[in-house]
Design a protein around this motif. Structure first.
Motif, PDB file in Angstrom:
ATOM      1  N   ALA A  90       0.825  -1.208   0.000  1.00  0.00           N
ATOM      2  CA  ALA A  90       0.000   0.000   0.000  1.00  0.00           C
ATOM      3  C   ALA A  90       0.862   1.261   0.000  1.00  0.00           C
ATOM      4  O   ALA A  90       0.563   2.236  -0.695  1.00  0.00           O
ATOM      5  N   LEU A  91       1.934   1.234   0.772  1.00  0.00           N
ATOM      6  CA  LEU A  91       2.826   2.394   0.843  1.00  0.00           C
ATOM      7  C   LEU A  91       3.493   2.645  -0.505  1.00  0.00           C
ATOM      8  O   LEU A  91       3.592   3.788  -0.963  1.00  0.00           O
ATOM      9  N   LYS A  92       3.913   1.576  -1.157  1.00  0.00           N
ATOM     10  CA  LYS A  92       4.547   1.710  -2.461  1.00  0.00           C
ATOM     11  C   LYS A  92       3.552   2.238  -3.503  1.00  0.00           C
ATOM     12  O   LYS A  92       3.908   3.040  -4.360  1.00  0.00           O
ATOM     13  N   ALA A  93       2.292   1.809  -3.390  1.00  0.00           N
ATOM     14  CA  ALA A  93       1.251   2.293  -4.306  1.00  0.00           C
ATOM     15  C   ALA A  93       0.979   3.775  -4.078  1.00  0.00           C
ATOM     16  O   ALA A  93       0.776   4.546  -5.027  1.00  0.00           O
ATOM     17  N   ALA A  94       0.972   4.197  -2.803  1.00  0.00           N
ATOM     18  CA  ALA A  94       0.757   5.608  -2.483  1.00  0.00           C
ATOM     19  C   ALA A  94       1.910   6.457  -3.021  1.00  0.00           C
ATOM     20  O   ALA A  94       1.692   7.556  -3.553  1.00  0.00           O
ATOM     21  N   GLN A  95       3.133   5.964  -2.889  1.00  0.00           N
ATOM     22  CA  GLN A  95       4.302   6.692  -3.395  1.00  0.00           C
ATOM     23  C   GLN A  95       4.254   6.826  -4.916  1.00  0.00           C
ATOM     24  O   GLN A  95       4.578   7.880  -5.473  1.00  0.00           O
ATOM     25  N   LEU A  96       3.832   5.757  -5.582  1.00  0.00           N
ATOM     26  CA  LEU A  96       3.713   5.798  -7.036  1.00  0.00           C
ATOM     27  C   LEU A  96       2.646   6.808  -7.459  1.00  0.00           C
ATOM     28  O   LEU A  96       2.835   7.564  -8.421  1.00  0.00           O
ATOM     29  N   THR A  97       1.540   6.826  -6.746  1.00  0.00           N
ATOM     30  CA  THR A  97       0.467   7.782  -7.037  1.00  0.00           C
ATOM     31  C   THR A  97       0.972   9.209  -6.933  1.00  0.00           C
ATOM     32  O   THR A  97       0.704  10.049  -7.800  1.00  0.00           O
ATOM     33  N   LEU A  98       1.724   9.489  -5.881  1.00  0.00           N
ATOM     34  CA  LEU A  98       2.274  10.826  -5.683  1.00  0.00           C
ATOM     35  C   LEU A  98       3.228  11.207  -6.812  1.00  0.00           C
ATOM     36  O   LEU A  98       3.211  12.352  -7.293  1.00  0.00           O
TER      37      LEU A  98
END
Length: 393
Positions: A338-346
């Motif tokens: 989830a954290l990696k997905a949030a970072q990618l979104t940003l």
């Protein structure tokens, strides 16, 4: 089809549908020209249509792409849809109405309902302001490209005043419907959301790296359609553009798209870059994580625009589960994923387009996020087996 920048509707009716190629209902965009609102002058826009024939009205029809597609008569499509009866209606949007029809699987000739293959047939509304241009654009782009993550265009009809398009049928409808329509009792799981994101990313990456680079321009949840297995396919190429010429960084167009998804540089200047699509992908990725629409005026003040509301939280690990992730998928994902997905979104939502990743890099990151889940399952399975052996001893 694509629409002018839309002001968000206060209520989204499940029965008011944009022209999806599937069975599930979506929502209609309310249109308003950004130029008229902000006083911007309309700049020149290359049509991107390749062709040499005309019907005498000054309309240029793409010839090379047309030869790759089946030309239907209006009578054939009328027969395939039972005379465009209301019970065959799938949806309606700016382009016109979309009907389900039945065709022979090999010959693509009309068959009786329930026999052969189901298709989606878009029928141009003669009063549509830009429908004919989008009809041409669909043929121009979907007639020249083919990919598992792009909706397949089977053929077209230009019979006197009737203009129609025939597509493969997408039984699960749009991502928009599954994410946001309250009539769905089973929310999309984390694994399914990730699968959809990867499929859409593959489609965009293909367009961006094709021989004649294509900028999609209107990437949003309602334009991502789903097959029976929730494989994602990008639809609606009415606003697509050929990429910049050699030596140029962008294409200059009139500003048209959908509020909430368009990149800031495009809104400000009308300059369209390949990475303008990456921004739109970031918005959809945020919708997948949060489970909320990009724009919703029914939300409290300060939360109407999802990107403006959530963007400050995407880099904060402490806000991941409490503020970012959809509570309906709690417990289905690892914190690392989830954290990696949030970072990618940003990264996709960076205001500076040069800081956004390419769609190829986005796809690679999403696939690595998907692998986190797989590795975790294997590790848990191994641990369980080890514990069982100890108990046996």
């Amino acid at each position: 089809m694509g629409v002018c920048f839309a002001s968000p509707a206060r209520r989204q009716s499940p029965n008011s549908t944009s022209p999806q190629l599937g069975s599930a209902p979506g929502s209609r965009d309310l249109t308003v020209s950004l130029e008229s609102v902000e006083g911007k002058s309309e700049v020149s826009e290359e049509s991107g249509v390749v062709g040499s024939s005309s019907n005498g009205s000054g309309i240029v029809f793409p010839s090379e792409e047309m030869r790759r597609l089946k030309e239907f008569s209006f009578a054939e499509l009328k027969a395939a849809t039972k005379s465009f009866k209301s019970d065959a209606l799938l949806g309606e949007g700016g382009f016109g109405k979309v009907y389900k029809g039945w065709l022979h699987e090999k010959t693509l000739t009309p068959t009786k309902a329930g026999s052969g293959i189901m298709v989606a047939i878009k029928k141009l509304n003669p009063e549509s302001m830009q429908g004919l241009q989008e009809w041409q654009s669909e043929i121009n782009f979907l007639g020249r490209v083919s990919h598992p993550n792009l909706v397949k265009l089977l053929g077209y009809c230009c019979d006197d005043v009737e203009f129609l398009l025939v597509y493969e049928f997408m039984p699960k409808g749009s991502l928009e419907t599954h994410l946001f329509w309250s009539g769905n009792t089973v929310p999309l799981s984390w694994d399914t959301r990730l699968k959809i994101a990867i499929g859409a990313a593959r489609g965009l990456a293909y367009l961006h790296t094709s021989e004649k680079q294509i900028i999609y321009r209107d990437f949003k949840a309602s334009n991502i359609l789903l097959d029976e297995e929730f494989n994602a396919k990008i639809s609606d190429f009415g606003l697509a553009k050929l990429g910049p010429s050699v030596g140029d960084s962008h294409v200059t167009t009139r500003i048209i798209g959908t509020y909430g998804y368009a990149a800031p540089e495009y809104i400000a200047t009308g300059h369209l870059y390949v990475k303008s699509d990456v921004y739109g992908f970031g918005v959809v990725l945020l919708e997948l994580l949060k489970g909320m629409r990009a724009l919703d005026v029914n939300r409290p003040s300060g939360q109407e625009n999802l990107v403006e509301w959530m963007k400050p939280y995407l880099s904060d690990k402490t806000k991941l589960k409490s503020d970012i992730m959809d509570e309906k998928i709690e417990g289905q994902y690892s914190t690392k994923a989830a954290l990696k997905a949030a970072q990618l979104t940003l990264e996709c939502l960076q205001n500076d387009r040069n800081k956004r990743p390419s769609m190829k890099d986005v796809l690679h990151t999403l696939e690595s996020i998907q692998a986190i889940k797989v590795r975790r399952r294997k590790r848990n399975k191994h641990c369980s087996k080890f514990a069982a052996m100890n108990n046996f001893q």
